[in-house]
Design an enzyme around this catalytic site. Sequence first.
Site, PDB file in Angstrom:
ATOM      1  N   VAL A  12       0.829  -1.201   0.000  1.00  0.00           N
ATOM      2  CA  VAL A  12       0.000   0.000   0.000  1.00  0.00           C
ATOM      3  C   VAL A  12       0.864   1.253   0.000  1.00  0.00           C
ATOM      4  CG1 VAL A  12      -1.685   1.348   1.311  1.00  0.00           C
ATOM      5  CG2 VAL A  12      -1.950  -1.133   1.111  1.00  0.00           C
ATOM      6  N   ASP A  31      10.706   3.833   6.180  1.00  0.00           N
ATOM      7  CA  ASP A  31      10.605   2.430   6.559  1.00  0.00           C
ATOM      8  C   ASP A  31      11.789   2.065   7.441  1.00  0.00           C
ATOM      9  OD1 ASP A  31       8.764   0.022   5.059  1.00  0.00           O
ATOM     10  OD2 ASP A  31      10.466  -0.645   6.264  1.00  0.00           O
ATOM     11  N   THR A  87      -1.171  -4.192   9.487  1.00  0.00           N
ATOM     12  CA  THR A  87      -1.965  -4.490  10.689  1.00  0.00           C
ATOM     13  C   THR A  87      -2.361  -5.961  10.632  1.00  0.00           C
ATOM     14  OG1 THR A  87      -3.947  -3.688   9.528  1.00  0.00           O
ATOM     15  CG2 THR A  87      -2.827  -2.152  11.004  1.00  0.00           C
ATOM     16  N   THR A 125      -5.431  -0.481   7.767  1.00  0.00           N
ATOM     17  CA  THR A 125      -6.774  -0.975   8.089  1.00  0.00           C
ATOM     18  C   THR A 125      -6.896  -1.245   9.583  1.00  0.00           C
ATOM     19  OG1 THR A 125      -6.933  -1.991   5.899  1.00  0.00           O
ATOM     20  CG2 THR A 125      -8.483  -2.750   7.583  1.00  0.00           C
ATOM     21  N   LYS A 211     -14.269  -0.016   5.121  1.00  0.00           N
ATOM     22  CA  LYS A 211     -13.180  -0.842   4.588  1.00  0.00           C
ATOM     23  C   LYS A 211     -13.373  -2.307   4.979  1.00  0.00           C
ATOM     24  CE  LYS A 211      -9.411  -2.336   2.821  1.00  0.00           C
ATOM     25  NZ  LYS A 211      -8.067  -1.828   3.058  1.00  0.00           N
ATOM     26  N   ASN A 215     -14.274  -5.654   2.402  1.00  0.00           N
ATOM     27  CA  ASN A 215     -13.513  -6.903   2.352  1.00  0.00           C
ATOM     28  C   ASN A 215     -14.353  -8.101   2.778  1.00  0.00           C
ATOM     29  OD1 ASN A 215     -11.238  -5.738   1.331  1.00  0.00           O
ATOM     30  ND2 ASN A 215     -10.171  -5.561   3.290  1.00  0.00           N
ATOM     31  N   ARG A 260     -29.675  -3.148   2.522  1.00  0.00           N
ATOM     32  CA  ARG A 260     -30.127  -2.083   3.422  1.00  0.00           C
ATOM     33  C   ARG A 260     -30.365  -2.712   4.791  1.00  0.00           C
ATOM     34  NH1 ARG A 260     -33.190  -1.582  -1.178  1.00  0.00           N
ATOM     35  NH2 ARG A 260     -34.948  -2.619  -0.159  1.00  0.00           N
ATOM     36  N   GLY A 266     -38.334 -12.551   5.816  1.00  0.00           N
ATOM     37  CA  GLY A 266     -39.347 -13.582   6.021  1.00  0.00           C
ATOM     38  C   GLY A 266     -40.071 -13.838   4.725  1.00  0.00           C
ATOM     39  N   CYS A 269     -40.962 -17.416   0.471  1.00  0.00           N
ATOM     40  CA  CYS A 269     -39.952 -17.911  -0.473  1.00  0.00           C
ATOM     41  C   CYS A 269     -38.573 -18.087   0.151  1.00  0.00           C
ATOM     42  CB  CYS A 269     -39.848 -16.966  -1.668  1.00  0.00           C
ATOM     43  SG  CYS A 269     -41.337 -16.909  -2.681  1.00  0.00           S
TER      44      CYS A 269
END
Length: 455
Positions: A12, A31, A87, A125, A211, A215, A260, A266, A269
């Site tokens: 990333v 780094d 992470t 993340t 995020k 995933n 949503r 229920g 079907c």
Amino acid sequence: MSRVSVFGIGYVGCVSAACLARDGHQVIGVDVDADKVGELNAGYAPIAEPGLPELVRAQVQAGNLRGTRDVEEAVLTSEIGLITVGTPSNDNGDVSTRAVEQVVAAIGRTLRQSARDFTVVVRSTLLPGILEERLAPLLQEAAGRPLGRGLDLANNPEFLRESSAIRDYDDPPFVLVGADHPRTAQAVLALYEQIAAERVVTDPRTAALVKYGCNAFHALKVAFANELGSLARSFGVDGAEILGLLCRDRRLNISTAYLRPGFAFGGSCLPKDLRALTRYAEREALRLDLLASILPSNEDHLRRAVRLIQGAGHRKIGIIGLSFKPGTDDLRESPLVILVETLLGRGFDIKILDPGISVSRLRGRNLAYIDRHLPHLAALLVEDVAELAQHASLLVLGSDVADSLDWRSGYTGAVIDLRRDLTAGRPAASESQGASDAWLEPTGLHRSLTTRNSQ
């Protein structure tokens, strides 16, 4: 354009740093790995990613991108820092925040020695709440000053996939920023002025969970496709053809339909067909854990609704809506029927308003179902909102039937909206899992669910 430091030059971080440099920013990658920093400064990409070696080489040669191991140098030569360190999972499955915390503390210690403004952007993340409850206090303590006085903290989730990361960077679904102040959000959005995508600003908790939600949804789709493919093979048909046809439906299947959060599903079907598939899989010794978990998950959501209502502390309850969705009088496997049955079994005094339901018009299996679960339904139904309001100290909105009724007029009591209140805000202590041992009793909802799942 901004001067940007990127902490962590893995997948990333390196992609983000190179793309930011390409888009005109002055970028310094940070780094702890000396080999990665050396490779970057030599114009080599420290990771394998299509298109990245050429991009890194061009930006290093142009003087827009370089690397360092020195946090202090990076902070003092930039005004915004992106944290992109890993992470990974701990042994128990928790997300490890150790690397992020080390970077935040190091940035803070540098800023303690300087009065300069700085914006810290978490691109790693992290679960909702970690930024606010762990990183923010850590940054303020290390920097020796509070957030908001030239020190800002934001969340900026990435949606990059390995092997297509540069393309994903340039064409994201949206640029998402979680920030508590518009000023902070604008500083982050300014990094992506060259990206033609929708800008979305929300709070940090929401941004973090988006995020994870993306995933989880991707993983869910892969597992669903594999389980349906396994079913198809068992039936002697081609799973790829089944999924191809399923995906042609862009109105319901590949769409926002059903995505949503609200109350349980229920009807005549969905539960029936799920039972048929899972029962067939049992007979064939075909383990389909995902499909088999859908009905139990739906039942757990019903249990959460009961806990929410029970925890509100009212005995006289009015419920708007009874059929499994508005515009129909189909009561078969309606979660509201099971909800009412359970609450009645626990001694609640209930009245129901659903203009589409008339006991005299119920026929066949619809009538048989209601006779089995709510044999005294006629005594529970009321004709209008005024009668419901006169009875209830708590009004439960169960379906969109409520939108067609003026229930607010003349009603001043408590309200629970099952279409929203189960999935928004923070739960009360009385709603927590295990708040009551009543679920162990062979009565109410437990009995109802056991009965219908054995039919």
